[in-house]
Design a protein around this motif. Structure first.
Motif, PDB file in Angstrom:
ATOM      1  N   ARG A 115       0.859  -1.191   0.000  1.00 16.98           N
ATOM      2  CA  ARG A 115       0.000   0.000   0.000  1.00 16.98           C
ATOM      3  C   ARG A 115       0.896   1.242   0.000  1.00 16.98           C
ATOM      4  O   ARG A 115       1.668   1.460   0.935  1.00 16.98           O
ATOM      5  CB  ARG A 115      -0.914  -0.013   1.225  1.00 16.98           C
ATOM      6  CG  ARG A 115      -2.030   1.023   1.191  1.00 16.98           C
ATOM      7  CD  ARG A 115      -3.024   0.751   2.310  1.00 16.98           C
ATOM      8  NE  ARG A 115      -4.240   1.523   2.143  1.00 16.98           N
ATOM      9  CZ  ARG A 115      -4.601   2.534   2.938  1.00 16.98           C
ATOM     10  NH1 ARG A 115      -3.814   2.885   3.956  1.00 16.98           N
ATOM     11  NH2 ARG A 115      -5.726   3.175   2.733  1.00 16.98           N
ATOM     12  N   ASN A 117       1.216   5.488  -0.516  1.00 20.25           N
ATOM     13  CA  ASN A 117       0.551   6.789  -0.540  1.00 20.25           C
ATOM     14  C   ASN A 117       1.110   7.584  -1.718  1.00 20.25           C
ATOM     15  O   ASN A 117       2.152   8.223  -1.610  1.00 20.25           O
ATOM     16  CB  ASN A 117       0.789   7.519   0.781  1.00 20.25           C
ATOM     17  CG  ASN A 117      -0.001   8.812   0.886  1.00 20.25           C
ATOM     18  OD1 ASN A 117      -0.371   9.416  -0.114  1.00 20.25           O
ATOM     19  ND2 ASN A 117      -0.240   9.250   2.119  1.00 20.25           N
ATOM     20  N   GLU A 147      -7.929  14.478   0.325  1.00 22.03           N
ATOM     21  CA  GLU A 147      -7.751  13.155   0.913  1.00 22.03           C
ATOM     22  C   GLU A 147      -6.683  12.391   0.138  1.00 22.03           C
ATOM     23  O   GLU A 147      -6.705  12.328  -1.098  1.00 22.03           O
ATOM     24  CB  GLU A 147      -9.068  12.373   0.867  1.00 22.03           C
ATOM     25  CG  GLU A 147      -8.998  11.043   1.583  1.00 22.03           C
ATOM     26  CD  GLU A 147     -10.353  10.349   1.622  1.00 22.03           C
ATOM     27  OE1 GLU A 147     -10.381   9.147   1.972  1.00 22.03           O
ATOM     28  OE2 GLU A 147     -11.361  11.003   1.294  1.00 22.03           O
ATOM     29  N   ILE A 149      -4.406   9.617  -1.686  1.00 26.14           N
ATOM     30  CA  ILE A 149      -4.751   8.496  -2.555  1.00 26.14           C
ATOM     31  C   ILE A 149      -3.727   7.385  -2.348  1.00 26.14           C
ATOM     32  O   ILE A 149      -2.510   7.632  -2.387  1.00 26.14           O
ATOM     33  CB  ILE A 149      -4.761   8.933  -4.036  1.00 26.14           C
ATOM     34  CG1 ILE A 149      -5.813  10.016  -4.254  1.00 26.14           C
ATOM     35  CG2 ILE A 149      -5.032   7.735  -4.949  1.00 26.14           C
ATOM     36  CD1 ILE A 149      -5.776  10.622  -5.645  1.00 26.14           C
ATOM     37  N   TYR A 150      -4.199   6.174  -2.128  1.00 20.96           N
ATOM     38  CA  TYR A 150      -3.320   5.017  -1.926  1.00 20.96           C
ATOM     39  C   TYR A 150      -3.462   4.055  -3.101  1.00 20.96           C
ATOM     40  O   TYR A 150      -4.561   3.861  -3.630  1.00 20.96           O
ATOM     41  CB  TYR A 150      -3.656   4.301  -0.623  1.00 20.96           C
ATOM     42  CG  TYR A 150      -3.313   5.097   0.616  1.00 20.96           C
ATOM     43  CD1 TYR A 150      -2.099   4.914   1.277  1.00 20.96           C
ATOM     44  CD2 TYR A 150      -4.205   6.049   1.115  1.00 20.96           C
ATOM     45  CE1 TYR A 150      -1.781   5.645   2.411  1.00 20.96           C
ATOM     46  CE2 TYR A 150      -3.883   6.794   2.251  1.00 20.96           C
ATOM     47  CZ  TYR A 150      -2.681   6.578   2.891  1.00 20.96           C
ATOM     48  OH  TYR A 150      -2.358   7.318   4.006  1.00 20.96           O
ATOM     49  N   THR A 185      -8.737   9.897  -8.607  1.00 20.51           N
ATOM     50  CA  THR A 185      -9.280   8.542  -8.672  1.00 20.51           C
ATOM     51  C   THR A 185     -10.354   8.496  -9.757  1.00 20.51           C
ATOM     52  O   THR A 185     -11.062   9.482  -9.987  1.00 20.51           O
ATOM     53  CB  THR A 185      -9.878   8.107  -7.329  1.00 20.51           C
ATOM     54  OG1 THR A 185     -10.892   9.037  -6.935  1.00 20.51           O
ATOM     55  CG2 THR A 185      -8.799   8.053  -6.261  1.00 20.51           C
ATOM     56  N   GLY A 188     -12.322   3.318  -9.521  1.00 20.69           N
ATOM     57  CA  GLY A 188     -11.570   2.378  -8.703  1.00 20.69           C
ATOM     58  C   GLY A 188     -10.084   2.318  -8.996  1.00 20.69           C
ATOM     59  O   GLY A 188      -9.383   1.464  -8.466  1.00 20.69           O
ATOM     60  N   ALA A 190      -6.370   4.710  -9.516  1.00 23.30           N
ATOM     61  CA  ALA A 190      -5.697   5.987  -9.305  1.00 23.30           C
ATOM     62  C   ALA A 190      -5.033   6.400 -10.618  1.00 23.30           C
ATOM     63  O   ALA A 190      -4.398   5.588 -11.287  1.00 23.30           O
ATOM     64  CB  ALA A 190      -4.657   5.865  -8.210  1.00 23.30           C
ATOM     65  N   GLU A 260      -6.316   1.231  -7.106  1.00 20.09           N
ATOM     66  CA  GLU A 260      -6.436   1.975  -5.857  1.00 20.09           C
ATOM     67  C   GLU A 260      -6.535   1.012  -4.683  1.00 20.09           C
ATOM     68  O   GLU A 260      -7.128  -0.060  -4.788  1.00 20.09           O
ATOM     69  CB  GLU A 260      -7.663   2.883  -5.900  1.00 20.09           C
ATOM     70  CG  GLU A 260      -7.741   3.863  -4.744  1.00 20.09           C
ATOM     71  CD  GLU A 260      -8.969   4.747  -4.816  1.00 20.09           C
ATOM     72  OE1 GLU A 260      -9.108   5.603  -3.922  1.00 20.09           O
ATOM     73  OE2 GLU A 260      -9.800   4.570  -5.726  1.00 20.09           O
ATOM     74  N   ASP A 261      -5.925   1.383  -3.570  1.00 18.24           N
ATOM     75  CA  ASP A 261      -5.965   0.568  -2.347  1.00 18.24           C
ATOM     76  C   ASP A 261      -6.670   1.372  -1.265  1.00 18.24           C
ATOM     77  O   ASP A 261      -6.070   2.231  -0.627  1.00 18.24           O
ATOM     78  CB  ASP A 261      -4.543   0.197  -1.915  1.00 18.24           C
ATOM     79  CG  ASP A 261      -4.534  -0.826  -0.785  1.00 18.24           C
ATOM     80  OD1 ASP A 261      -5.554  -0.925  -0.081  1.00 18.24           O
ATOM     81  OD2 ASP A 261      -3.529  -1.532  -0.634  1.00 18.24           O
ATOM     82  N   LYS A 262      -7.967   1.092  -1.053  1.00 16.80           N
ATOM     83  CA  LYS A 262      -8.750   1.878  -0.092  1.00 16.80           C
ATOM     84  C   LYS A 262      -8.626   1.340   1.322  1.00 16.80           C
ATOM     85  O   LYS A 262      -8.652   2.097   2.282  1.00 16.80           O
ATOM     86  CB  LYS A 262     -10.225   1.887  -0.525  1.00 16.80           C
ATOM     87  CG  LYS A 262     -10.450   2.602  -1.855  1.00 16.80           C
ATOM     88  CD  LYS A 262     -11.936   2.609  -2.211  1.00 16.80           C
ATOM     89  CE  LYS A 262     -12.178   3.327  -3.529  1.00 16.80           C
ATOM     90  NZ  LYS A 262     -13.624   3.352  -3.893  1.00 16.80           N
ATOM     91  N   GLN A 263      -8.546   0.029   1.462  1.00 10.78           N
ATOM     92  CA  GLN A 263      -8.500  -0.638   2.786  1.00 10.78           C
ATOM     93  C   GLN A 263      -9.588  -0.081   3.723  1.00 10.78           C
ATOM     94  O   GLN A 263      -9.291   0.488   4.745  1.00 10.78           O
ATOM     95  CB  GLN A 263      -7.111  -0.479   3.406  1.00 10.78           C
ATOM     96  CG  GLN A 263      -6.151  -1.544   2.886  1.00 10.78           C
ATOM     97  CD  GLN A 263      -4.897  -1.659   3.742  1.00 10.78           C
ATOM     98  OE1 GLN A 263      -4.688  -0.920   4.698  1.00 10.78           O
ATOM     99  NE2 GLN A 263      -4.058  -2.615   3.417  1.00 10.78           N
TER     100      GLN A 263
END
Length: 263
Positions: A115, A117, A147, A149-150, A185, A188, A190, A260-263
Motif C-alpha cells: 500500500r 501513498n 484526501e 490516494i493510496y 481517482t 476504482g 488511481a 487503488e488501495d482503499k482498505q
C-alpha cells in the motif's frame, strides 16, 4: 436400446484445413517462444556487459574526484579534468540505465506490492526536484484531492518511475513554464499525470518515445540516453499498472493508472 450416434466426421477438405491451422498455431507458438528466449539472452548479455563496465567506470569516477581535489594550477589541465569528469559520470549513468532497462523489460526485478501513498510520494518528489526545476526555470504545480490516494504498487519502483519522469521534465521542459503533477481517482483506479511544455518540437511519433534509445534529435547533445521513458513503462507494467504518452502541440503528457488501495 438406443444405438449410440456415430461420431461426426468432418469432410476431408475441412479436416485438412484443421490440420493446417493446428500446424500454423504450433509454428506460431514455437516462434514466440524462440523470440522470448532470444530477447532474454539479449537482456542477459546487456546486463553482464553493463556490470563489467560499471566496475572500471566507478574506479575512473573515484580517481577523477581525487584529481579535482588536488591543487592543480594549470587551467587547461583543470578544464580537461572537468570535461572527463562530466563525461565519465554520464557514461556511468548510462551503464546503470542499461542494467535497469534490461532487468525491467525482462521482469527480472523483485516486485514488492504494498500500500503506497501516491499523494505523499508526489509531494516529496516535487520537493526534492524543486531546486533542479528552479535551476532550469520550471515551476512545479502539484494538484490532488485533499484526501490522500493510496495505490497497490512497489514503493521503491514507483519512486523510480516518478524520478525518471521528473528528470525528463528537467531535461526537456521549456524554461519559464509550469510542470503539472496531478493525481485523482477514477472508476476504482488511481490516475497520475505529468504535464509540461516541451522545449523543442518533438520530431517523432509519440508512441516511439517509449522505445529504448529513442528521443528527439535535439536532446542527444543534452546527455539523454533515451532510456528513461522506456524504464518508466517497464516498471509500471511490472506493478500491473498502465502508462500512456500523448502530445497536444508542444504539451507533453504522461498518464499512469494503478489499482487503488482503499482498505
Amino acid at each position: 436400446a438406443t444405438q449410440p450416434e456415430a461420431p461426426i466426421r468432418l469432410p476431408d477438405a475441412l479436416h485438412e484445413t484443421q490440420m493446417e491451422l493446428n500446424l500454423a498455431r504450433e509454428h506460431a507458438l514455437n516462434a514466440a517462444h524462440q523470440a522470448k528466449e532470444a530477447e532474454q539472452r539479449k537482456n542477459d548479455l546487456v546486463v553482464y556487459l553493463a556490470h563489467d563496465l560499471k566496475t572500471p567506470l566507478t574506479s575512473i569516477v573515484t580517481y577523477i574526484d581525487l584529481l579535482q581535489k588536488e591543487d592543480i594550477q594549470d587551467e587547461k589541465a583543470k578544464e580537461y579534468i572537468d570535461t572527463i569528469a562530466r563525461q565519465s559520470k554520464k557514461l556511468k549513468k548510462l551503464t546503470e540505465d542499461l542494467i535497469d532497462a534490461s532487468k525491467a523489460s525482462s521482469g527480472a526485478l523483485n516486485v514488492n506490492m504494498e500500500r503506497v501513498n501516491i499523494s505523499e510520494l508526489l509531494r516529496q518528489s516535487s520537493a526534492e526536484y524543486g531546486e533542479r526545476m528552479e535551476a532550469v526555470n520550471i515551476t512545479p504545480v502539484v494538484n490532488m484531492p485533499e484526501e490522500d490516494i493510496y495505490v497497490r504498487a512497489d514503493g521503491r519502483l514507483l519512486w523510480r518511475v516518478v524520478e525518471n519522469l521528473l528528470q525528463n521534465i528537467c531535461k526537456h521542459g521549456m524554461p519559464g513554464t509550469r510542470a503539472y503533477l496531478e493525481a485523482r481517482t477514477e472508476n476504482g483506479r488511481a490516475v497520475v499525470s505529468f504535464k509540461n511544455i516541451s522545449q523543442q518540437q518533438l520530431n517523432i511519433p509519440v508512441e516511439e518515445l517509449l522505445e529504448r534509445f529513442v528521443q528527439g534529435d535535439e536532446s542527444r547533445s543534452r546527455g539523454g540516453s533515451g532510456l528513461g521513458l522506456s524504464i518508466a513503462e517497464s516498471l509500471t507494467e511490472l506493478m500491473k499498472g498502465k502508462i500512456k504518452l500523448s502530445l497536444d502541440g508542444d504539451l507533453f503528457k504522461v498518464e499512469m493508472w494503478f489499482d487503488e488501495d482503499k482498505q
